[in-house]
Design a protein around this motif. Structure first.
Motif, short mmCIF file in Angstrom:
data_model
loop_
_atom_site.label_atom_id
_atom_site.label_comp_id
_atom_site.label_asym_id
_atom_site.label_seq_id
_atom_site.Cartn_x
_atom_site.Cartn_y
_atom_site.Cartn_z
N MET A 4 0.87 -1.19 0.00
CA MET A 4 0.00 0.00 0.00
C MET A 4 0.90 1.24 0.00
N PRO A 56 0.32 4.86 1.71
CA PRO A 56 -0.61 5.74 2.44
C PRO A 56 -0.59 7.16 1.86
N HIS A 94 -6.23 2.75 -1.44
CA HIS A 94 -7.51 2.67 -0.72
C HIS A 94 -7.64 1.34 0.01
N LEU A 95 -7.86 1.45 1.31
CA LEU A 95 -8.02 0.23 2.11
C LEU A 95 -9.26 -0.56 1.68
N SER A 151 0.48 5.57 9.84
CA SER A 151 -0.64 5.32 8.90
C SER A 151 -0.93 3.84 8.80
N PHE A 152 0.13 3.03 8.75
CA PHE A 152 -0.11 1.58 8.64
C PHE A 152 -0.78 1.03 9.89
N MET A 173 -4.35 1.86 9.62
CA MET A 173 -5.06 1.01 8.64
C MET A 173 -5.44 -0.32 9.27
N CYS A 174 -4.56 -0.82 10.15
CA CYS A 174 -4.80 -2.14 10.75
C CYS A 174 -5.96 -2.11 11.73
N ALA A 192 -8.52 0.31 11.36
CA ALA A 192 -9.56 1.18 10.80
C ALA A 192 -10.92 0.47 10.68
#
Ligand code: URA
Ligand code: ZN
Length: 380
Positions: free
Chosen positions: A17, A19, A78-79, A121-122, A125-126, A128
């Motif tokens: 990804m 971010p 985009h996640l 950010s990572f 994401m984990c 989110a």
């Protein structure tokens, strides 16, 4: 009622990804790596590799020239797209990582902050999405001074979803056999953070010859990338890095490049080298592969997968990956294009099934069981 065995989990350990903060860095640049818009393309283009430079130059001067690089689709950033990809390819858990070239090009003064931002950010994401299953490999500010890099490792230890770090083959600038890298490797080993080693720089463009532009990305990706990984790990081996940091664990991208095939040749060249004959030998290449190295299963063929299993000492040292969002289906393929099943994923699943037996215990280990154990994917 009989107790049902839990369904084996499919884990993708090689999935990238970018971010938003990283996309902004790339968009503000005018040397590679960069993101640039071209009038003839709906998506911005992501230009990463030195091999893409001639095409970039041509497109900047001629609006009708073929577009350089690859489209920067929402798959990169985009996640929700990652989750859609996981659902369509039947992946339960993804261990996300920043794609190449990480922070290699960031100035020493800015790298520490950029790493904190990217790693933050990572971690976000984990967490989110409720119930979604993400972990990540962090990124180190390798251009920064040593204390900044060590502080970044300390920071990663505190991020609950971090399970290792991803990095390229340049280390602090002089490669992975550089003695100055040892304190970092030792800190990673002590923190139980394996290195996911991933290529980016490939081989010099001259190797690909004057007709390179006719061959798309095939030569740098199929051959440059794996040779880069092979040479980097061979240098570490020859410099005694694995013996100096025996607790270090490495996960090699693309099934170790060509190492499974060439380990015997490396071993033989060491044995027959007059210069090395007087040096006290540590472990053989084979021993190091079996004790400190894991391989991803991103090799796209049964033959390569069998070699990887043999070389690394068994199916318990391989872990499935997809390399998403690289290698999407290209125009003209049947199905729903990038929204549907990906041929590149199918090839890797099929390689595991053919080499180890569909539904076998060993196939289950490679598809997810090993990653759960090695990367502790049940702990937070
Ligand atoms: N191309 C890249 O630049 N990186 C990958 O990981 C795969 C293909
Ligand atoms: Zn990759």
């Amino acid at each position: 009622m009989a107790h049902q065995k839990p369904k084996p989990q499919v884990v993708d350990i090689h999935t990238h990804m970018y971010p938003p903060a990283y996309i902004s860095i790339l968009s503000s640049r005018d040397t590679i790596p960069l993101i640039r818009r071209f009038p003839s393309s709906p998506d911005p283009r992501l230009i990463l590799l030195e091999a893409e430079l001639p095409a970039l130059e041509a497109a900047l001067h001629d609006p009708t020239a073929p577009l350089p690089g690859r489209p920067l689709t929402k798959h990169f950033s985009h996640l929700s797209q990652k989750l859609h990809f996981m659902a369509t390819q039947k992946i339960d858990i993804s261990v996300l990582s920043l794609a190449n070239p990480w922070l290699d090009f960031v100035s020493p003064l800015e790298a520490g902050q950029a790493a904190d931002q990217v790693n933050g950010s990572f971690e976000l994401m984990c967490t989110a999405r409720k119930g979604s299953r993400f972990f990540f490999f962090g990124t180190l500010p390798l251009s920064a001074p040593l204390p900044t890099i060590l502080a970044s490792i300390d920071n990663l230890k505190r991020l609950p979803h971090c399970r290792g770090i991803i990095m390229g083959t340049t280390g602090l600038g002089a490669g992975l056999d550089d003695p100055s890298l040892l304190p970092i490797l030792k800190a990673l080993a002590t923190a139980h953070l394996p290195i996911f080693l991933h290529p980016h720089y490939g081989l010099p463009n001259s190797v690909y010859g004057p007709r390179a532009s006719e061959y798309g990305h095939v030569l740098p990706l199929a051959l440059g990338f794996p040779m880069e990984t092979t040479i980097a790990v061979a240098r570490m081996y020859l410099a005694g890095v694995f013996d100096a940091v025996p607790a270090l664990r490495m996960i090699l991208a693309h099934s170790g490049g060509t190492l499974p095939f060439l380990a015997g040749r490396i071993e033989s060249c060491v044995l027959h080298d007059g210069k090395l004959a007087t040096v006290k030998r540590g472990r053989t290449v084979w021993e190091v592969l079996r004790e400190q190295v894991y391989l991803d299963a991103v090799v796209y063929s049964e033959v390569g997968l069998r070699a990887a299993v043999e070389a690394s000492g068994g199916a318990e040292r391989l872990m499935f990956g997809t390399d998403h969002p690289f290698f999407p289906p290209v125009g003209g393929e049947a199905g729903d294009g990038e929204e549907g099943k990906w041929e590149s994923v199918r090839l890797n699943v099929e390689a595991v099934d053919k080499a180890l037996g569909e539904g076998s215990e060993e196939a289950g280990m490679v598809m997810g069981g090993n990653a759960v154990k090695v990367l502790r994917l049940y702990e937070e």
